[in-house]
Each structure stands twice: as structure tokens, then as C-alpha cells.
Design an enzyme around this catalytic site. Structure first.
Site, PDB file in Angstrom:
ATOM      1  N   SER A 115       0.826  -8.311   6.658  1.00  0.00           N
ATOM      2  CA  SER A 115       0.117  -7.115   6.220  1.00  0.00           C
ATOM      3  C   SER A 115       0.411  -5.995   7.210  1.00  0.00           C
ATOM      4  O   SER A 115       0.303  -6.195   8.426  1.00  0.00           O
ATOM      5  CB  SER A 115      -1.390  -7.377   6.148  1.00  0.00           C
ATOM      6  OG  SER A 115      -2.075  -6.235   5.677  1.00  0.00           O
ATOM      7  N   GLU A 116       0.774  -4.818   6.690  1.00  0.00           N
ATOM      8  CA  GLU A 116       1.260  -3.761   7.579  1.00  0.00           C
ATOM      9  C   GLU A 116       0.197  -3.177   8.498  1.00  0.00           C
ATOM     10  O   GLU A 116       0.517  -2.458   9.449  1.00  0.00           O
ATOM     11  CB  GLU A 116       1.949  -2.654   6.791  1.00  0.00           C
ATOM     12  CG  GLU A 116       1.090  -1.904   5.809  1.00  0.00           C
ATOM     13  CD  GLU A 116       1.204  -2.462   4.405  1.00  0.00           C
ATOM     14  OE1 GLU A 116       1.062  -1.670   3.457  1.00  0.00           O
ATOM     15  OE2 GLU A 116       1.416  -3.681   4.249  1.00  0.00           O
TER      16      GLU A 116
END
Length: 221
Positions: A48-49
Site C-alpha cells: 500500500s503506497e
């Protein structure tokens, strides 16, 4: 199919594109359903960024307790797998830009026959912003769009995008409730078809001219 059936159908087909051991990034919304349908024996690491590697589903879905410190890039609650790591977003984007994400699944407002994608803003309307989509489009090894084929009856797969682009020429594949399409230098190739639709119906719902693969087959889930 109703809305929920469409989402499940797309997510199930998208899950077949994941290989065992892949590092996968999921856009908000429909893509987050994909891990629920991974084939037996396929294990992935979800990135997840906002700064997580080893993301897992919302613990409340299985009767657990939510931890406000663990959220995905869209603000949804998540858990984490054993051995997961959390870090700052700069490190996370370094992973994306360094080519360490095998595949990202994203949604779309518009996509065109050149593989251009618009998925972040409609001028004049409030929008949450681009988030990590621009970096994922150019950094991930594969970009797969998971989306409904039309919006309020209007085509989303166009000859040329009209909305502001997120990135140009980066989309590899489109999966909708109607079929599976690959972006090629020659155009959009329809490779798989939902047997509930005909090729003619899919073309009528698509502005871009589809190239029908000579090996066109039915989607098998």
C-alpha cells in the site's frame, strides 16, 4: 448482473492474473476484493503506497478488532500478515518507482486505445486527488484496470481520453463485466468474453474499435 455481482465477477477474473509470490498493489474500491478470490496455492504480498508491505483485510470482516493505526491508501481499515512492515510514504513510493511492484489493479474514469488512463478528476467536481496512481502506472510491472464497462450507459473505453490524464500509454489490460482486453500497439484486443454478452454488444458499449482475437474464448472462473 446486479452491481455486487458485477464487482465479484470482475474481481474473480482479475485474481487469475496474479502469480504466486507477486507483490501486488490494489487501488481503492473494487480492486480490494481481488485477494478474496486468489486461486488455491497462490500467495501474494500486498503493498500500500501509504507505507505498508504485507497488508491484510479489514480485521472486522472476520470478527476482529480494528486498529486505527492500520489503514490502506484509501483510508479503509486493514490488518497485516505475519512479517509485515510499515514505513514512510517516501520509502513506499521508492518501492513503486524502483519497479518492485509486480502488478497494480486500478479503477478508471476513462481509458483509451493507446493505453492512456484518466482516473483522478472530473473538472468542476471535488476529487480526493491522484494519490499514488501516477507513480503506480509508470512504476508497476503490469497495470490492469478492473472496472465496469460503462458509466450510466456511456462508454468508458474510448478512442481518446477526454478527461485529464493520470498517465499516458501505461495500461496493459482491462477487465470488465463484459470481457478481457489487452492494450497492444495495434489497438485494444478482445481476448475473453463473458458468455452473457455478444461481441456486438461489447462493441456497442465501447467507443474504441475492438480487435477481436482469433483465439477469443469465454471467461472461465
Amino acid at each position: 448482473m446486479d452491481k455486487q455481482q458485477i464487482r465479484e465477477f470482475i474481481a474473480k477474473r482479475a485474481a487469475l492474473e496474479v502469480k504466486d509470490g507477486d507483490v501486488v498493489n490494489l487501488g481503492i474500491g473494487l480492486p480490494t476484493l481481488i485477494p478474496n478470490y486468489l486461486p488455491e496455492g497462490v500467495t501474494v504480498t500486498i503493498q500500500s503506497e501509504n507505507g505498508c508491505l504485507g497488508m491484510a483485510a479489514d480485521p472486522a470482516l472476520s470478527g476482529g478488532t480494528r486498529d486505527p493505526h492500520w489503514i490502506d491508501a484509501g483510508g479503509g481499515y486493514i490488518s497485516h500478515e505475519a512479517g509485515a512492515a510499515s514505513f514512510d510514504s517516501a520509502t513506499s513510493f521508492g518501492m513503486v518507482r524502483g519497479g518492485h511492484v509486480n502488478v497494480t489493479f486500478l479503477g478508471a474514469l476513462e481509458v483509451d486505445e493507446k493505453g492512456d488512463l484518466a482516473n483522478w478528476i472530473i473538472p468542476g467536481k471535488r476529487a480526493p486527488g491522484m494519490g499514488g496512481a501516477m507513480d503506480l502506472l509508470v512504476g508497476a510491472n503490469r497495470v490492469i484496470l478492473t472496472m465496469e464497462h460503462t458509466a450510466k450507459g456511456n462508454p468508458k473505453i474510448l478512442k481518446k481520453c477526454r478527461l485529464p490524464l493520470t498517465a499516458a500509454g501505461q495500461v496493459n489490460m482491462i477487465i470488465t463485466e463484459m470481457g478481457v482486453m489487452n492494450i497492444t500497439p495495434e489497438g485494444i484486443v478482445l481476448t475473453e468474453i463473458n458468455p452473457e454478452f455478444t461481441v456486438e454488444q461489447i462493441q456497442a458499449a465501447t467507443e474504441a474499435t475492438l480487435i477481436v482475437s482469433p483465439d477469443l474464448k469465454e471467461i472461465k472462473l
